[in-house]
Write an enzyme that holds these catalytic residues in place. Structure first.
Site, PDB file in Angstrom:
ATOM      1  N   CYS A  77      -2.365  28.283   2.442  1.00 62.50           N
ATOM      2  CA  CYS A  77      -3.402  29.262   2.103  1.00 62.50           C
ATOM      3  C   CYS A  77      -3.986  28.985   0.711  1.00 62.50           C
ATOM      4  O   CYS A  77      -4.679  27.999   0.524  1.00 62.50           O
ATOM      5  CB  CYS A  77      -2.882  30.686   2.258  1.00 62.50           C
ATOM      6  SG  CYS A  77      -4.219  31.916   2.295  1.00 62.50           S
ATOM      7  N   HIS A 175      -1.303  30.864   7.554  1.00 63.71           N
ATOM      8  CA  HIS A 175       0.049  31.139   7.067  1.00 63.71           C
ATOM      9  C   HIS A 175       1.062  30.661   8.106  1.00 63.71           C
ATOM     10  O   HIS A 175       1.294  31.337   9.110  1.00 63.71           O
ATOM     11  CB  HIS A 175       0.221  32.635   6.794  1.00 63.71           C
ATOM     12  CG  HIS A 175      -0.484  33.074   5.569  1.00 63.71           C
ATOM     13  ND1 HIS A 175       0.046  32.909   4.308  1.00 63.71           N
ATOM     14  CD2 HIS A 175      -1.704  33.630   5.393  1.00 63.71           C
ATOM     15  CE1 HIS A 175      -0.813  33.356   3.413  1.00 63.71           C
ATOM     16  NE2 HIS A 175      -1.883  33.801   4.048  1.00 63.71           N
ATOM     17  N   GLU A 177       4.180  30.689   7.890  1.00 62.72           N
ATOM     18  CA  GLU A 177       5.323  31.600   7.914  1.00 62.72           C
ATOM     19  C   GLU A 177       5.041  32.865   8.724  1.00 62.72           C
ATOM     20  O   GLU A 177       5.964  33.614   9.029  1.00 62.72           O
ATOM     21  CB  GLU A 177       5.744  31.956   6.485  1.00 62.72           C
ATOM     22  CG  GLU A 177       4.813  32.862   5.727  1.00 62.72           C
ATOM     23  CD  GLU A 177       3.568  32.212   5.141  1.00 62.72           C
ATOM     24  OE1 GLU A 177       2.822  32.922   4.446  1.00 62.72           O
ATOM     25  OE2 GLU A 177       3.323  30.998   5.387  1.00 62.72           O
TER      26      GLU A 177
END
Length: 193
Positions: A77, A175, A177
């Protein structure tokens, strides 16, 4: 495996730690030049504002450290945006790994671009064993232009670089994650480099 997460004044570090824990990795979070240089892999996460983040990196003398890393580095990001040459966000000079400008989305739709979107035209080892069309989670108002370094594409208002790669530097705008199975696969592929 020794994985270092770059510590600077940008959020989402804890989410990245949890994602790595799910893959069996206990990373260190550090702003130590020595620990970053000695890590097997370095992750450069980020949620925040470009100029504030770059000022922090300059003040901690980390900009040259990051540019000098020889092991695989993954920008996430804001991490992707700061690896670029320049960002329109508060007229910010980036690290210049990727000679690309980061621009603000035109106000033709809701900005920020937020939520699940597909990535396609996947190229390079980060996307090994992945489908031609994957869905990942985005939250951003600025995007990296398409270029010869584009390793994944997405489209919101216009096509943009959802992924970049140059030498040992890899970066994703989404993202990992928070991107469920697709994000976990990308992180695993990064760890396997």
């Amino acid at each position: 495996m020794n994985v270092a997460i770059l510590k600077y004044n940008a959020g989402n570090t804890q989410s990245v730690i949890y994602a790595l824990n799910r893959l069996g990795i206990e990373p260190i979070v550090t702003d130590s030049a020595e620990e970053l240089a000695n890590a097997d892999k370095v992750i450069f996460p980020g949620v925040g504002e470009a100029s504030t983040a770059m000022n922090f990196l300059y003040n901690k003398n980390l900009s040259e450290v990051i540019k000098g890393l020889k092991q695989p580095v993954l920008g996430i990001c804001l991490g992707l945006q700061l690896l670029c040459e320049y960002s329109e966000e508060n007229d910010t000079k980036g690290l210049g790994i990727f000679p690309i400008t980061v621009k603000r989305f035109p106000a033709k739709d809701k900005v920020p671009h937020m939520g699940w979107n597909n990535i396609f035209d996947l190229r390079g080892p980060l996307y090994k064993n992945m489908d031609a069309l994957e869905y990942t989670y985005f939250v951003h108002s600025y995007y990296a232009e398409m270029s010869e370094y584009t390793s994944a594409t997405s489209d919101y208002i216009l096509p943009f670089s959802a992924g970049l790669q140059k030498d040992n530097f890899y970066a994703v705008q989404f993202h990992t994650e928070k991107s469920s199975t697709a994000g976990a696969k990308i992180l695993k592929n990064f760890l396997d480099l």
